[in-house]
Motif scaffolding. Sequence first.
Motif, PDB file in Angstrom:
ATOM      1  N   LEU A  25       0.839  -1.197   0.000  1.00 20.13           N
ATOM      2  CA  LEU A  25       0.000   0.000   0.000  1.00 20.13           C
ATOM      3  C   LEU A  25       0.875   1.248   0.000  1.00 20.13           C
ATOM      4  CD1 LEU A  25      -2.628  -1.000   2.732  1.00 20.13           C
ATOM      5  CD2 LEU A  25      -2.656  -1.512   0.285  1.00 20.13           C
ATOM      6  N   GLN A  26       0.453   2.230  -0.779  1.00 23.66           N
ATOM      7  CA  GLN A  26       1.139   3.522  -0.855  1.00 23.66           C
ATOM      8  C   GLN A  26       0.360   4.553  -0.046  1.00 23.66           C
ATOM      9  OE1 GLN A  26       4.007   4.746  -2.721  1.00 23.66           O
ATOM     10  NE2 GLN A  26       3.612   6.628  -1.569  1.00 23.66           N
ATOM     11  N   VAL A  27       1.019   5.131   0.976  1.00 24.38           N
ATOM     12  CA  VAL A  27       0.386   6.197   1.743  1.00 24.38           C
ATOM     13  C   VAL A  27       0.663   7.545   1.083  1.00 24.38           C
ATOM     14  CG1 VAL A  27       0.452   4.985   3.960  1.00 24.38           C
ATOM     15  CG2 VAL A  27       2.380   6.414   3.280  1.00 24.38           C
ATOM     16  N   ARG A  28      -0.256   8.470   1.293  1.00 29.31           N
ATOM     17  CA  ARG A  28      -0.083   9.825   0.753  1.00 29.31           C
ATOM     18  C   ARG A  28       0.498  10.756   1.824  1.00 29.31           C
ATOM     19  NH1 ARG A  28      -5.415   8.488  -1.385  1.00 29.31           N
ATOM     20  NH2 ARG A  28      -5.293   8.116  -3.640  1.00 29.31           N
ATOM     21  N   THR A  29       1.434  10.234   2.581  1.00 30.39           N
ATOM     22  CA  THR A  29       2.158  11.036   3.576  1.00 30.39           C
ATOM     23  C   THR A  29       3.649  10.926   3.267  1.00 30.39           C
ATOM     24  OG1 THR A  29       2.178   9.123   5.092  1.00 30.39           O
ATOM     25  CG2 THR A  29       0.422  10.759   5.381  1.00 30.39           C
ATOM     26  N   GLY A  30       4.476  11.593   4.066  1.00 29.54           N
ATOM     27  CA  GLY A  30       5.916  11.518   3.864  1.00 29.54           C
ATOM     28  C   GLY A  30       6.338  12.125   2.548  1.00 29.54           C
ATOM     29  N   LYS A  31       7.142  11.375   1.786  1.00 24.17           N
ATOM     30  CA  LYS A  31       7.697  11.892   0.534  1.00 24.17           C
ATOM     31  C   LYS A  31       6.726  11.807  -0.631  1.00 24.17           C
ATOM     32  CE  LYS A  31      11.068   8.869   0.055  1.00 24.17           C
ATOM     33  NZ  LYS A  31      12.173   8.115  -0.572  1.00 24.17           N
TER      34      LYS A  31
END
Length: 320
Positions: A230-236
């Motif tokens: 899963l790809q989160v829309r936080t961090g980089k």
Amino acid sequence: MASWGWARAVRGLLLDVSGVLYDSGADGGVPIAGSAEAVRRIKASGLKLQFCTNETQATRADFVRKLRAMGFDISVAQVTAPAPAACRLLRERGLRPHLLVHHDLIPEFAEIDKTNPNCVVLGDAAENFTYANLNEAFRLLIGMEKPVLISLGKGRYYKETDGLKLDVGAYMKALEYACDVQAEVVGKPAKTFFESALAELGVPAEQAVMIGDDIVSDVGGAQQCGMRALQVRTGKFRVVSMPVIFLQVPTKTEFNTLVEALQSFAEVICTKDLRPTWARGKDLGVGKGPSDENHPLVKPDAYVNNLAEAVDIILQQQQL
């Protein structure tokens, strides 16, 4: 929600740390909203949990101490990191490293013989990435009959509280190019690193899911091992949008042919140089790089806004 049916078979989670749990920074960093509670919920659910990080600016003990101070329930044994993996590799192959790493990471190599180096180990050295230090590593490698370069990751950049920072991968590529050598990556996205994390997690790849903010190192690396990711829309995480230009072509409102219209449009562009800055010059293929939301090579099993949302959905599926 039908596309999340695979989550019912999940028995363990691998979590990236920087960009998923917290954003790092000179002041120690700040936790991402809801992430500490999400970790507690995972543990309370009975699912297995391992933290899979490319962190190389601190020992695991210091890293865990910082995260616990932010409210995270985490222990050293739950952290899979590159430095211990590199130490195992060095012992197995009888290698003696020259270290170009962050000074806070050096204690991880305390029991490794570093006399008369026959390889270079590269980590996120931050301010230690000076010309003098890079040149010393270059000279050692170029002088070896069979140069060995070991890199603790290959990330391009990461995010801190004050913005994006250049990561170890950029310096790795510089030494690769200068010395005509292929680096051995110990850390994400190396398959062996994820296999070690899975072994420590104690579940097979088909029953595990990786959650990270790096579309290539976290998501792509995990998928190569047969995991969901899963790809989160936080961090980089970035969404790169190309600029749109609205032009009013003067004088003529009708054109006899399509060619005539395109020629008129081109004249306006060339006369006023209205191209965006990234498109000026000869190499028009560089642009700003691919968007993490629609990456040309890596396709996450799902996008989520943050770790908390991912945990919500997985736990809901577990109850069905």
